[in-house]
Design a protein around this motif. Structure first.
Motif, PDB file in Angstrom:
ATOM      1  N   GLN A  59       0.766  -1.166  -0.114  1.00  0.00           N
ATOM      2  CA  GLN A  59       0.155  -0.091   0.054  1.00  0.00           C
ATOM      3  C   GLN A  59       0.745   1.163   0.015  1.00  0.00           C
ATOM      4  OE1 GLN A  59      -3.386  -0.474  -0.334  1.00  0.00           O
ATOM      5  NE2 GLN A  59      -2.867  -2.729  -0.496  1.00  0.00           N
ATOM      6  N   GLN A  60       2.255   1.151  -0.265  1.00  0.00           N
ATOM      7  CA  GLN A  60       2.789   2.389   0.032  1.00  0.00           C
ATOM      8  C   GLN A  60       3.749   2.433  -1.434  1.00  0.00           C
ATOM      9  OE1 GLN A  60       5.621   2.206   3.376  1.00  0.00           O
ATOM     10  NE2 GLN A  60       4.089   1.475   4.535  1.00  0.00           N
ATOM     11  N   ALA A  61       3.019   2.847  -2.511  1.00  0.00           N
ATOM     12  CA  ALA A  61       3.652   3.131  -3.729  1.00  0.00           C
ATOM     13  C   ALA A  61       4.015   4.444  -3.914  1.00  0.00           C
ATOM     14  CB  ALA A  61       2.469   3.037  -4.766  1.00  0.00           C
ATOM     15  N   GLN A  62       5.176   4.380  -4.601  1.00  0.00           N
ATOM     16  CA  GLN A  62       6.006   5.629  -4.933  1.00  0.00           C
ATOM     17  C   GLN A  62       6.157   5.974  -6.328  1.00  0.00           C
ATOM     18  OE1 GLN A  62       9.678   5.995  -2.435  1.00  0.00           O
ATOM     19  NE2 GLN A  62       8.829   3.980  -1.358  1.00  0.00           N
ATOM     20  N   SER A  63       6.320   7.057  -6.877  1.00  0.00           N
ATOM     21  CA  SER A  63       6.313   7.489  -8.183  1.00  0.00           C
ATOM     22  C   SER A  63       7.949   7.741  -8.394  1.00  0.00           C
ATOM     23  CB  SER A  63       5.591   8.606  -8.658  1.00  0.00           C
ATOM     24  OG  SER A  63       4.178   8.366  -8.439  1.00  0.00           O
ATOM     25  N   PHE A  64       8.482   7.109  -9.621  1.00  0.00           N
ATOM     26  CA  PHE A  64       9.860   7.425 -10.016  1.00  0.00           C
ATOM     27  C   PHE A  64       9.984   7.822 -11.707  1.00  0.00           C
ATOM     28  CE2 PHE A  64       9.653   4.229  -6.628  1.00  0.00           C
ATOM     29  CZ  PHE A  64      10.778   4.708  -5.805  1.00  0.00           C
ATOM     30  N   GLU A  65      10.699   8.952 -11.819  1.00  0.00           N
ATOM     31  CA  GLU A  65      10.775   9.298 -13.084  1.00  0.00           C
ATOM     32  C   GLU A  65      12.084   8.670 -13.726  1.00  0.00           C
ATOM     33  OE1 GLU A  65       8.956  11.518 -14.756  1.00  0.00           O
ATOM     34  OE2 GLU A  65       7.666  11.978 -13.327  1.00  0.00           O
ATOM     35  N   LEU A  66      11.898   8.171 -14.881  1.00  0.00           N
ATOM     36  CA  LEU A  66      12.720   7.291 -15.670  1.00  0.00           C
ATOM     37  C   LEU A  66      12.818   8.016 -16.951  1.00  0.00           C
ATOM     38  CD1 LEU A  66      11.717   3.694 -15.009  1.00  0.00           C
ATOM     39  CD2 LEU A  66      13.252   5.119 -13.639  1.00  0.00           C
ATOM     40  N   THR A  67      14.564   7.949 -17.359  1.00  0.00           N
ATOM     41  CA  THR A  67      14.831   8.451 -18.724  1.00  0.00           C
ATOM     42  C   THR A  67      15.341   7.468 -19.251  1.00  0.00           C
ATOM     43  OG1 THR A  67      15.069  10.738 -17.893  1.00  0.00           O
ATOM     44  CG2 THR A  67      16.245  10.175 -19.795  1.00  0.00           C
ATOM     45  N   GLY A  68      14.990   7.090 -20.558  1.00  0.00           N
ATOM     46  CA  GLY A  68      15.512   6.110 -21.452  1.00  0.00           C
ATOM     47  C   GLY A  68      16.757   6.394 -22.225  1.00  0.00           C
ATOM     48  N   HIS A  69      17.759   5.493 -22.025  1.00  0.00           N
ATOM     49  CA  HIS A  69      18.836   5.742 -22.861  1.00  0.00           C
ATOM     50  C   HIS A  69      18.820   5.101 -24.228  1.00  0.00           C
ATOM     51  CE1 HIS A  69      20.295   6.537 -18.923  1.00  0.00           C
ATOM     52  NE2 HIS A  69      21.478   7.072 -19.378  1.00  0.00           N
ATOM     53  N   MET A  70      17.780   4.167 -24.336  1.00  0.00           N
ATOM     54  CA  MET A  70      17.257   3.506 -25.502  1.00  0.00           C
ATOM     55  C   MET A  70      15.833   3.419 -25.414  1.00  0.00           C
ATOM     56  SD  MET A  70      17.967  -0.162 -27.413  1.00  0.00           S
ATOM     57  CE  MET A  70      19.663   0.239 -27.859  1.00  0.00           C
ATOM     58  N   LEU A  71      14.951   3.868 -26.567  1.00  0.00           N
ATOM     59  CA  LEU A  71      13.825   3.838 -26.693  1.00  0.00           C
ATOM     60  C   LEU A  71      13.271   3.088 -27.855  1.00  0.00           C
ATOM     61  CD1 LEU A  71      13.216   7.721 -26.087  1.00  0.00           C
ATOM     62  CD2 LEU A  71      12.936   5.840 -24.340  1.00  0.00           C
ATOM     63  N   CYS A  72      12.183   2.304 -27.652  1.00  0.00           N
ATOM     64  CA  CYS A  72      12.041   1.255 -29.073  1.00  0.00           C
ATOM     65  C   CYS A  72      10.405   0.882 -28.573  1.00  0.00           C
ATOM     66  CB  CYS A  72      12.641   0.321 -29.129  1.00  0.00           C
ATOM     67  SG  CYS A  72      12.528  -0.872 -30.345  1.00  0.00           S
ATOM     68  N   GLN A  73       9.788   0.707 -29.509  1.00  0.00           N
ATOM     69  CA  GLN A  73       8.334   0.341 -29.464  1.00  0.00           C
ATOM     70  C   GLN A  73       8.309  -1.147 -29.403  1.00  0.00           C
ATOM     71  OE1 GLN A  73       7.061   2.289 -33.097  1.00  0.00           O
ATOM     72  NE2 GLN A  73       5.841   3.976 -31.929  1.00  0.00           N
ATOM     73  N   ASP A  74       9.309  -1.953 -29.907  1.00  0.00           N
ATOM     74  CA  ASP A  74       9.424  -3.327 -29.776  1.00  0.00           C
ATOM     75  C   ASP A  74      10.176  -3.887 -28.572  1.00  0.00           C
ATOM     76  OD1 ASP A  74       9.371  -6.067 -30.137  1.00  0.00           O
ATOM     77  OD2 ASP A  74      10.079  -5.626 -32.591  1.00  0.00           O
ATOM     78  N   THR A  75       9.122  -4.350 -27.388  1.00  0.00           N
ATOM     79  CA  THR A  75      10.103  -4.733 -26.389  1.00  0.00           C
ATOM     80  C   THR A  75      10.882  -5.909 -26.564  1.00  0.00           C
ATOM     81  OG1 THR A  75       8.111  -6.086 -25.881  1.00  0.00           O
ATOM     82  CG2 THR A  75       8.447  -3.831 -24.882  1.00  0.00           C
ATOM     83  N   ARG A  76      10.678  -6.616 -27.870  1.00  0.00           N
ATOM     84  CA  ARG A  76      11.714  -7.855 -28.223  1.00  0.00           C
ATOM     85  C   ARG A  76      12.986  -7.225 -28.491  1.00  0.00           C
ATOM     86  NH1 ARG A  76       8.637 -13.015 -28.382  1.00  0.00           N
ATOM     87  NH2 ARG A  76       6.694 -12.323 -27.981  1.00  0.00           N
ATOM     88  N   PHE A  77      12.658  -6.124 -29.043  1.00  0.00           N
ATOM     89  CA  PHE A  77      14.033  -5.650 -29.643  1.00  0.00           C
ATOM     90  C   PHE A  77      14.804  -5.056 -28.300  1.00  0.00           C
ATOM     91  CE2 PHE A  77      16.541  -1.836 -30.554  1.00  0.00           C
ATOM     92  CZ  PHE A  77      17.158  -2.161 -31.784  1.00  0.00           C
ATOM     93  N   LEU A  78      14.064  -4.339 -27.295  1.00  0.00           N
ATOM     94  CA  LEU A  78      14.836  -4.089 -26.244  1.00  0.00           C
ATOM     95  C   LEU A  78      15.418  -5.392 -25.528  1.00  0.00           C
ATOM     96  CD1 LEU A  78      12.410  -1.428 -24.717  1.00  0.00           C
ATOM     97  CD2 LEU A  78      14.525  -1.150 -26.045  1.00  0.00           C
ATOM     98  N   ALA A  79      14.668  -6.462 -25.459  1.00  0.00           N
ATOM     99  CA  ALA A  79      15.158  -7.621 -24.968  1.00  0.00           C
ATOM    100  C   ALA A  79      16.393  -7.870 -25.483  1.00  0.00           C
ATOM    101  CB  ALA A  79      14.245  -8.774 -24.901  1.00  0.00           C
ATOM    102  N   GLU A  80      16.512  -7.863 -26.743  1.00  0.00           N
ATOM    103  CA  GLU A  80      17.864  -8.297 -27.544  1.00  0.00           C
ATOM    104  C   GLU A  80      19.014  -7.348 -27.134  1.00  0.00           C
ATOM    105  OE1 GLU A  80      17.526  -8.610 -31.617  1.00  0.00           O
ATOM    106  OE2 GLU A  80      16.052 -10.150 -31.724  1.00  0.00           O
ATOM    107  N   ALA A  81      18.697  -6.051 -26.857  1.00  0.00           N
ATOM    108  CA  ALA A  81      19.642  -5.137 -26.327  1.00  0.00           C
ATOM    109  C   ALA A  81      20.286  -5.452 -24.838  1.00  0.00           C
ATOM    110  CB  ALA A  81      18.966  -3.598 -26.521  1.00  0.00           C
TER     111      ALA A  81
END
Length: 306
Positions: free
Chosen positions: A216-238
């Motif tokens: 019940q203690q959720a927190q918000s974290f801002e993330l900035t991507g060093h690599m961005l891609c719409q294909d998560t399988r591509f991200l998995a390979e990276a």
């Protein structure tokens, strides 16, 4: 003198544009090529404009033809729906549907298999699938359905949408990367790492995470991507190559984790939010072919967890 347009001529014109040639359209309509050609010629003569031109061996609509096709398709959809509602007998769905989805999203969802099963169930409905990360205009591109992923609710666009499923997300990285860069113990430490993020959520991402021991203690974290891609399988390979820590659905990362090629990161934390997968379509009466497609896809995703 008043001109009476033959609806079968209009359907023939739309079929030629959808199928890309008079030959293919004639097969779809169950008519001869000569009959379809005469219908197009008669329609062009009545309207006083050229509707079709040949480009690279394919039949394409002229600029005037594109404009006419948009309105004609809408009118035919309304007439088909009205006729179906008034008919006492079962209507066999048939015709053409244009669907769009991001390439990576389609791959992750195994959309090809889903649409293949639909075509087996409804063999008289043909599909055209446009893979693009752009949100195409339903009106300008004559799109019938779009698969879209959003963090939370979709923004109000005036279209209709049904929630198909929620997509959970988790962090993972290769053992080599974690050995070299260290293992983050808290989401705050992600800012010190190279992050490989799904482009579908924008250039950056705000994630809500909570300790598994204190849900019940959720927190918000801002993330900035060093690599961005719409294909998560591509991200998995990276990630497998040691590029950084990636955020992706468990179904994508699980095989790599079992093989020992990826390691789950921040396993003591869980995501308090999910990506929502929507099927979006224009806010107009649905034709029989569109109605069965919507319900088929809804049923396909009803019991699936991503």
């Amino acid at each position: 003198m008043e001109t009476h347009i033959n609806l079968r001529d209009v359907r023939a014109f739309c079929a030629v544009i959808d199928q890309g040639s008079i030959t293919a359209a004639s097969k779809a309509l169950g008519e001869t090529k000569g009959s379809v050609s005469r219908r197009i010629a008669r329609l062009e003569s009545q309207l006083g404009i050229a509707l079709i031109q040949r480009v690279g061996g394919r039949a394409q609509a002229t600029q005037e033809g594109l404009s006419y096709r948009k309105r004609a398709t809408e009118a035919l959809e309304i007439l088909d729906t009205a006729q179906a509602e008034l008919s006492d007998k079962d209507v066999i769905p048939q015709g053409h549907l244009r669907i769009t989805a991001a390439q990576g999203l389609a791959n992750n969802l195994h959309l090809g298999a889903c649409l293949g099963r639909f075509m087996h169930a409804y063999p008289k409905v043909s599909l055209e699938v446009i893979m693009t990360g752009d949100q195409l205009s339903f009106r300008e591109e004559q799109i019938d359905f779009a698969f879209r992923l959003a963090a939370g609710q979709l923004p109000d666009s005036g279209h209709k949408a049904i929630l198909l499923t929620s997509v959970s997300l988790g962090f993972a990285a290769s053992p080599e990367y974690l050995k070299e860069q260290g293992i983050p113990q808290h989401p705050d430490e992600l800012a010190q790492h190279r992050l490989l993020l799904p482009r579908v959520f924008g250039d950056g991402l705000t994630v809500n995470m909570q300790p598994c021991s204190k849900p019940q203690q959720a927190q918000s974290f801002e993330l900035t991507g060093h690599m961005l891609c719409q294909d998560t399988r591509f991200l998995a390979e990276a990630a497998l190559s040691g590029a950084g820590i990636t955020l992706m659905p468990p179904k994508v990362q699980e095989p790599h984790i079992k093989a020992g090629n990826l390691v789950r990161v921040l396993g003591d934390w869980e995501s308090a939010q999910q990506g929502n997968l929507y099927l979006v379509y224009p806010a107009r009466p649905l034709s029989p072919k569109a109605e069965v497609f919507k319900e088929f896809v809804r049923a396909e995703f009803q019991d699936q967890k991503w």
